[in-house]
Design an enzyme around this catalytic site. Structure first.
Site, PDB file in Angstrom:
ATOM      1  N   HIS A 176     -12.798  -8.312   3.035  1.00 49.22           N
ATOM      2  CA  HIS A 176     -12.053  -7.388   3.477  1.00 49.22           C
ATOM      3  C   HIS A 176     -12.275  -6.444   4.823  1.00 49.22           C
ATOM      4  O   HIS A 176     -11.707  -5.889   5.325  1.00 49.22           O
ATOM      5  CB  HIS A 176     -11.542  -6.396   2.457  1.00 49.22           C
ATOM      6  CG  HIS A 176     -12.573  -5.283   1.788  1.00 49.22           C
ATOM      7  ND1 HIS A 176     -13.420  -5.382   1.061  1.00 49.22           N
ATOM      8  CD2 HIS A 176     -13.066  -4.168   2.616  1.00 49.22           C
ATOM      9  CE1 HIS A 176     -14.325  -4.095   0.907  1.00 49.22           C
ATOM     10  NE2 HIS A 176     -14.029  -3.719   2.210  1.00 49.22           N
ATOM     11  N   GLY A 229     -18.008   2.293   3.997  1.00 53.53           N
ATOM     12  CA  GLY A 229     -19.052   2.108   4.895  1.00 53.53           C
ATOM     13  C   GLY A 229     -20.385   1.253   4.056  1.00 53.53           C
ATOM     14  O   GLY A 229     -20.939   0.679   4.886  1.00 53.53           O
TER      15      GLY A 229
END
Length: 877
Positions: free
Chosen positions: A678, A825
């Site tokens: 992704h 992140g």
């Protein structure tokens, strides 16, 4: 042989130089002219003259008395004839240049040969030997006797050991009394050799050969009955350094960092400072042989004598740069020793030291509502031989408590129950060892804290704060542990022990979402029957046990004990065959059995790279240069989640141009990374699928230090995402990235091991996630690489918590009470598990979650073992 050839070349060049010089000097003694006939100038006469000249030249004019007609000797002052008939100028220049070059070469070779190659060097050795058939006598212990008298007294030693002189000591073997020696002596010695430089290595090799030394002793003694049991010879290297006021002095092991320190060596560094000063010593880089019996070792002493009572620390192994390796003396001297064996190939250490004024006292009186105090020089190791007293006083209407945030007052081999050496004392109670955060409270507004350290081993010490509080409400708005520590009220009765005395989990009223353990604790209901002893008394698992003489499968099924390890999958999930203590080879290959390269299977859970040969072709132990951290020591961390430099050497930071860090990845070879699919889905503005957009940073610890010399930067050659990736369900969320050029494996860059398709990460197992993602939901990314310990959650329970969104390609991991999780992140980063031999395997890839660190919302990771074949298909790993 090489040196003999060089010697021959030197002699040859010298001879050539002499012959050339001699020939040129001879040629300068005469000039040759040829007379022409006045009567005839025909070609025959001219031809004859040229023939005559050639013939004379070929004879070299060696017979000076038989000079043929036509040759005239002229004095050199005849300028006219010299100018006409002498050698051309370019010949002279060439000859001079050749002479100059030959002379220069000869001089250089002679200087190298005599000054450097044959230059004498001093080699000093010390060590000891054991003579088995020599009886020890009390006279050997008389220190006033000079060494020669000791040797002569031993008789046989003087004859046997002429090559090692003098003796420093003669002692009985350890454990023997003077009267019961059974004829054996340990002799300590030092010896000095002066040898040519080119023979130094040969001498080191000879002194390292114990059997050759024993034979030499027997030969020297001319006593065939002499029984020398062992000889140990160490190379000696001694250094004396003095601190300069206001300056830092550095020193290293010999050869550091370009070559390893010497084997079979004993080195000492004597450190001194000015009077009324103490020494602060810090090891900036430390890379020594891994700790084991007889391994290389470094010791630091609080004196100039290497005596055990003055030993501050014993060090071996490899430490990360951030590890606390600062030690202080109690006086103006310190001794550092290095003892090596015959095997180590490590670079050694770099250290710095400087002097500090000697503190007259470390005792203080502290007043006020609150304050902080630490052991002297914290976070450096506190000095030995210290006694400090802190008298703490808060306003008279309040009580006082001391909260220890960090507490390391540990001495190896010392019982922490009695604290006989270093300790902290409060209200006649001593505290020592390694302790998590704890609080000590008083019943009034005063408290006295005493700290004592003896002459020997020192530790980091403590960091503490004192607080004033109202005795009727010691933790406003929080829950008060029996120890005095304050915790958030939501931690009360949540199933997790937050107070060090577990007082937050006692006397609880369990909710409908909890069950009560036999010990009274309340635990989440979904922890029942998960194979983990969550209650501490196993009561959460007892009610799920099978009848006697039955085995409980991982899926909850009960089978007769006789069916366990019978090479048949009676459970249906292979758990009855994969947990056998005895490895059964050549079993039928199933989804749960490990398949060797020879296509035979073994019934053992996770056999790969565990240090045991389970496959006949040893394929389970191949390709195991992975999952090992270079640093054998990890810094103690209390209350923080910052990683250490090199702690996770496979962690990769993926940056996008003009955006910085976007995703994480894991290094699995010198040119391949594993990440999440992704991360590389295109958006309207940016083509994240384009490899040219990405840069990988390996060995990175702090995002602000990407230019650090330990960091390796690489471009991405290509990105391969799993074709079955579903951007709605996040199933098959995996990608592999090929680097533009291979990386170099270092202490901060190493690959993680890939698990086999059958590798099992059971529910309840502790596992680690790392990354630079947001430290809170909706927050900003971290600068320092973060780490978190979480645990695998039962797949069935995870599906219950996350509304049946979990597939077999996913693994559910987290802390269900919330507070610890991966976040934005961290995507693509590693989820790693510590397996056999402290080897780490890539269990998962950070994929998705319902928010970050929410209660009962674990993180979801791509299960790498289920996609192992896909990784191999695209990377050949």
């Amino acid at each position: 042989m090489v040196w003999a050839i060089l010697d021959f070349m030197v002699v040859l060049l010298f001879s050539l130089f002499w012959w050339t010089s001699h020939l040129i000097m001879k040629s300068q003694l005469y000039v040759v002219v040829y007379k022409c006939s006045s009567e005839s100038a025909d070609g025959e006469k001219a031809k004859g003259a040229r023939s005559h000249l050639n013939r004379a030249d070929s004879q070299g004019f060696m017979d000076m008395n038989g000079v043929e007609e036509g040759v005239e000797f002229l004095p050199t002052m005849n300028a006219k004839k010299v100018e006409k008939r002498g050698p051309k100028r370019w010949v002279v220049v060439t000859a001079v240049l050749i002479i100059f070059l030959l002379v220069s070469l000869l001089v250089g070779l002679l200087v190298w040969h005599f000054k450097y190659r044959r230059a004498p060097v001093q080699k000093v050795y010390n060590g000891h030997l054991v003579i088995q058939n020599l009886k020890f006598i009390d006279a050997y212990e008389i220190s006033s006797l000079p060494a020669p008298e000791l040797v002569m007294g031993a008789g046989i030693l003087h004859a046997a050991l002429q090559f090692i002189w003098p003796f420093l000591a003669l002692i009985p073997p350890p454990g023997c009394s003077n009267g019961l020696l059974e004829g054996s002596v340990i002799a300590y010695y030092w010896s000095e050799f002066i040898v040519p430089a080119y023979r130094a290595k040969a001498l080191d090799k000879a002194m390292a050969d114990e059997q050759s030394l024993i034979q030499m002793v027997k030969y020297k003694s001319r006593n065939p009955m002499l029984q020398v049991n062992s000889i140990v010879a160490f190379r000696s290297c001694n250094f004396a350094l003095h601190a300069k006021e206001g300056e830092i002095t550095s020193f290293t092991t010999p050869g550091f960092p370009n070559s390893p320190y010497p084997n079979n060596a004993r080195c000492t560094w004597v450190l001194r400072a000015d009077v009324d000063s103490i020494i602060s010593l810090t090891f900036k880089t430390f890379d020594v042989e891994v700790c084991s019996k007889g391994s290389d070792v470094i010791k630091v002493y609080n004196s100039l004598s290497p005596m055990e009572p003055d030993e501050l620390v014993t060090l071996c192994g490899i430490y990360p740069p951030s590890y606390n390796l600062t030690f202080l003396s109690s006086q103006n001297v310190m001794l550092v020793t290095l003892i090596t064996n015959a095997e180590g190939r490590n670079p050694g250490f770099k250290a710095e030291f400087f002097q500090l004024p000697k503190a007259k006292t470390c005792s203080k009186t502290l007043k006020g509502e609150s304050g902080t105090f630490t052991t002297p020089f914290y976070p450096a190791h506190y000095p030995p031989d210290m006694d400090c007293v802190w008298n703490i006083e808060v306003p008279s209407t309040k009580n006082v408590k001391v909260h220890f945030n960090v507490f390391y007052v540990l001495e190896p081999g010392t019982p922490v129950s009695s604290c006989p050496k270093d300790y902290v004392e409060i209200s006649n109670t001593k505290y020592c060892g390694e302790r998590s955060q704890f609080v000590v409270a008083s019943k009034n507004n005063k408290i006295t804290v005493r700290f004592h350290s003896d002459q020997s081993y020192t530790d980091t010490g403590f960091s503490a704060k004192f607080l004033s509080y109202d005795s009727s409400d010691p933790c406003p708005g929080k829950f008060t542990c029996n120890t005095g520590r304050c915790i958030d009220k939501v931690m009360r009765c949540d199933g997790w022990v937050d107070c060090t005395d577990a007082s937050d989990e006692r006397a609880c009223n369990c909710t409908t979402e909890q069950f009560r353990c036999n010990n009274g604790w309340c635990k989440p209901r979904f922890w029942l029957c998960d194979g983990v002893n969550d209650c501490g008394d196993d009561s959460d698992e007892l009610q799920c046990k099978c009848p006697d003489k039955h085995f409980k499968c991982s899926n909850g099924k009960c089978i007769p004990e006789t069916q366990k390890c019978d090479s048949k999958d009676d459970c249906g999930d292979g758990s009855d065959e994969g947990t056998c203590s005895k490895v059964v080879k050549s079993v039928p290959c199933k989804d749960y059995t490990y398949k060797c390269h020879n296509s035979l299977c073994v019934s053992k859970t996770n056999p790969e790279c565990d240090g045991t040969k389970d496959c006949d072709d040893n394929s389970d132990e191949e390709s195991c240069d992975c999952g090992i951290r270079s640093y054998s020591k990890q810094t103690r961390i209390v209350g923080g989640q910052d990683s250490e430099v090199g702690e996770w050497p496979w962690q990769v930071s993926l940056h996008v141009k003009s955006q910085g860090h976007i995703c994480g990845a894991s290094l699995i070879s010198d040119k391949w990374l594993v990440s999440a699919a992704h991360c590389f889905q295109d958006e309207s503005q940016i083509r994240y699928s384009d490899p040219k957009q990405w840069t990988a940073f390996l060995g990175l610890h702090d995002q602000s230090e990407r230019t650090n010399e330990m960091v390796q930067e690489r471009s991405i050659k290509r990105i391969i995402t799993n074709s079955q990736f579903n951007d709605f369900t996040y199933d098959y969320d995996i990608a592999v990235l090929e680097l533009q050029s291979p990386v170099n494996f270092t202490t901060t860059v190493r690959p993680i091991c890939l698990p086999d398709a059958t590798h099992d990460f059971p529910a309840g197992k502790e596992i680690w996630v790392t990354g630079w993602g947001a430290t809170s939901e909706g927050g900003i990314g971290a600068s320092i690489l973060q780490k978190a310990a979480i645990r695998v959650i039962n797949q069935t329970m995870c599906n219950t918590l996350l509304a049946d969104q979990i597939t077999s390609r996913m693994i559910c991991v987290g802390i269900l009470t919330g507070g610890i999780d991966a976040c934005q992140g961290d995507s693509g980063g590693p989820l790693v598990s510590v397996e056999s031999n402290n080897r780490l395997f890539l269990a998962g890839v950070v994929s998705w979650g319902d928010g970050c660190a929410r209660r009962n919302k674990p993180g979801v990771y791509t299960r790498v073992s289920k996609l192992r074949d896909w990784i191999k298909q695209h990377t050949s790993l």
